[in-house]
Every structure is written in C-alpha cells, then in structure tokens.
Design an enzyme around this catalytic site. Sequence first.
Site, mmCIF file in Angstrom:
data_model
loop_
_atom_site.group_PDB
_atom_site.id
_atom_site.type_symbol
_atom_site.label_atom_id
_atom_site.label_comp_id
_atom_site.label_asym_id
_atom_site.label_seq_id
_atom_site.Cartn_x
_atom_site.Cartn_y
_atom_site.Cartn_z
ATOM 1 N N ILE A 195 0.929 -1.383 0.061
ATOM 2 C CA ILE A 195 0.222 0.205 -0.418
ATOM 3 C C ILE A 195 0.766 1.127 0.062
ATOM 4 O O ILE A 195 1.763 0.825 0.355
ATOM 5 C CB ILE A 195 -0.624 -0.326 1.440
ATOM 6 C CG1 ILE A 195 -1.160 1.153 1.178
ATOM 7 C CG2 ILE A 195 0.041 0.065 2.402
ATOM 8 C CD1 ILE A 195 -2.919 1.452 2.290
ATOM 9 N N SER A 196 0.462 2.371 -0.818
ATOM 10 C CA SER A 196 1.545 3.037 -1.046
ATOM 11 C C SER A 196 1.546 3.922 -0.185
ATOM 12 O O SER A 196 0.587 4.257 0.952
ATOM 13 C CB SER A 196 0.911 4.197 -2.043
ATOM 14 O OG SER A 196 1.301 3.813 -3.005
ATOM 15 N N GLN A 197 3.093 5.130 0.515
ATOM 16 C CA GLN A 197 3.239 5.383 1.479
ATOM 17 C C GLN A 197 1.967 6.554 1.640
ATOM 18 O O GLN A 197 1.712 7.893 0.506
ATOM 19 C CB GLN A 197 4.154 6.322 1.583
ATOM 20 C CG GLN A 197 4.992 7.015 2.619
ATOM 21 C CD GLN A 197 6.535 7.709 1.915
ATOM 22 O OE1 GLN A 197 6.577 7.793 0.553
ATOM 23 N NE2 GLN A 197 5.598 8.879 3.181
#
Length: 222
Positions: free
Chosen positions: A69-71
């Site tokens: 999951i992206s930052q």
Amino acid sequence: MNKLQLQGIGMTSQRTRSRLVQRLKDQGITDPQVLEVMGNTPRHIFIDEALSHRAYEDTALPIGFNQTISQPYIVARMTEILLAEGPLDKVLEVGTGSGYQTTVLAQLVEQVYSVERIKPLQDKARQRFSLLKLRNISLKHSDGGMGWTERGPFDGILATCAPEEIPAELLLQLKIGGRLVIPVGGSRQQQLKLVIRISEDEYETEILEGVKFVPLLSGTIR
Ligand code: SAH
C-alpha cells in the site's frame, strides 16, 4: 464524488489522523481538499489486521503478493499534482492494489476507473469500496499498461506502479489537456513524472521528484 460514510468502520482517534495530516502539511502538501480527504480516509481497513496498528504511519506497508500500500505522503502528493489545475471528471488508476489511493481519488473526482493485474487484490479492494459505500469506482482485472480503451479518454491517469518507460497506450488515452502522473524507471529508483497532453500529438513532461514504487508488470494473475 462521495463523502465517506464511516459509521461502524471504527476510525482511529482524531488525534492520530490529525497527526498524519500535520505531517503531510510539513512535507509540503497544501491542497485543503486533499488534506481533508487524507484525514477522513480510514487507512487501517486497507491493511491486514496484523499490521493495522501501523496504518497511520507515513510508510508503505505490505499487502501480500509482493505488493505494498502506498505511503500516505506519496498518495497525497500524486493526487495533488493530478488535481492541480482543477477538478477532474474521469480518472484512470493503474494498480488498484489495496484500493487506498482509489478511495482517496473517488472522494475528489467524478468517476474512477481502476485496473489491477492481481485478481485476489482486486477482490479485496472491491469489498472495501462496498464497505465504504463508494459508488463511483469501476474496476477491471487486466494489464493496466494497456489502459482501459473502452472507458477512455481520461481527464487524468495515475499509475501506482512503475514502468521502465511510459506505455504508449496511456498517452493515447489522455484527453487533450489531460494529465498523467506516473513513476518511471528501474526497480531501485524512479522519477515521478507529470505528462500533459497539449495537443493531438504533443506532450509536455515535467520531472517532479525521486520515488520508489513496485514495478509495472505485464500479464495478469488469477
Ligand atoms: N495504490 C495502491 C498501490 C498498490 S502497489 C495502494 O495504495 O494500495 C501497485 C499495484 O500495481 C499492485 O497491486 C500491482 O499488482 C499493480 N500492478 C503492477 N503492474 C500492473 C499492471 N500492468 N496492470 C495493473 N496493475 C498492475
């Protein structure tokens, strides 16, 4: 556009979320709408329970299948760049993953089209959208390097995985004036680029910052 209905979803404390928003501001995110949506989006539901206590840290986290999951910072930044010239109607996302970036977009644009090559990730994301009662998201299981021809052209395209070179199909599926935000480069380090289609056959590219995403891979996984 959708306002999230969070009853029963159990948001983490207001303080934890305000801290995340403050950190995004400290890192230079300024769009008030993006900040509001980042503060209202329950990131913990996009992460397996074993890791959900870390959901409001500003870091990428594993979601299985070697993906992350992206930052939050990069989600906010890419969204801000995509929307910098005003609201968008139709947006294509390449790489649904957990659905976190999709959920942020769905609260800010009319309709989100999102493609994912790994079916089990797509299925989980779909359940989350239904839990959040988001109704302006269309999903497709396919190789997003091909875009989504039948639904295009798009006002905006955002890729959350990095090709070595920008796929021609994505450029072709941009409307004139449309904006593509995409990490480009090899596996170790990439450059975040903004490409604007200024006419039928002219594109303007701006390099924004160094980033690190999972690679855009071809083919699909059932
Ligand atoms: N925005 C997502 C990021 C997930 S990581 C999130 O916040 O959770 C990037 C995703 O891109 C992965 O799920 C990966 O499977 C997907 N991906 C990689 N190559 C792809 C391709 N060619 N087509 C569609 N999805 C792709």
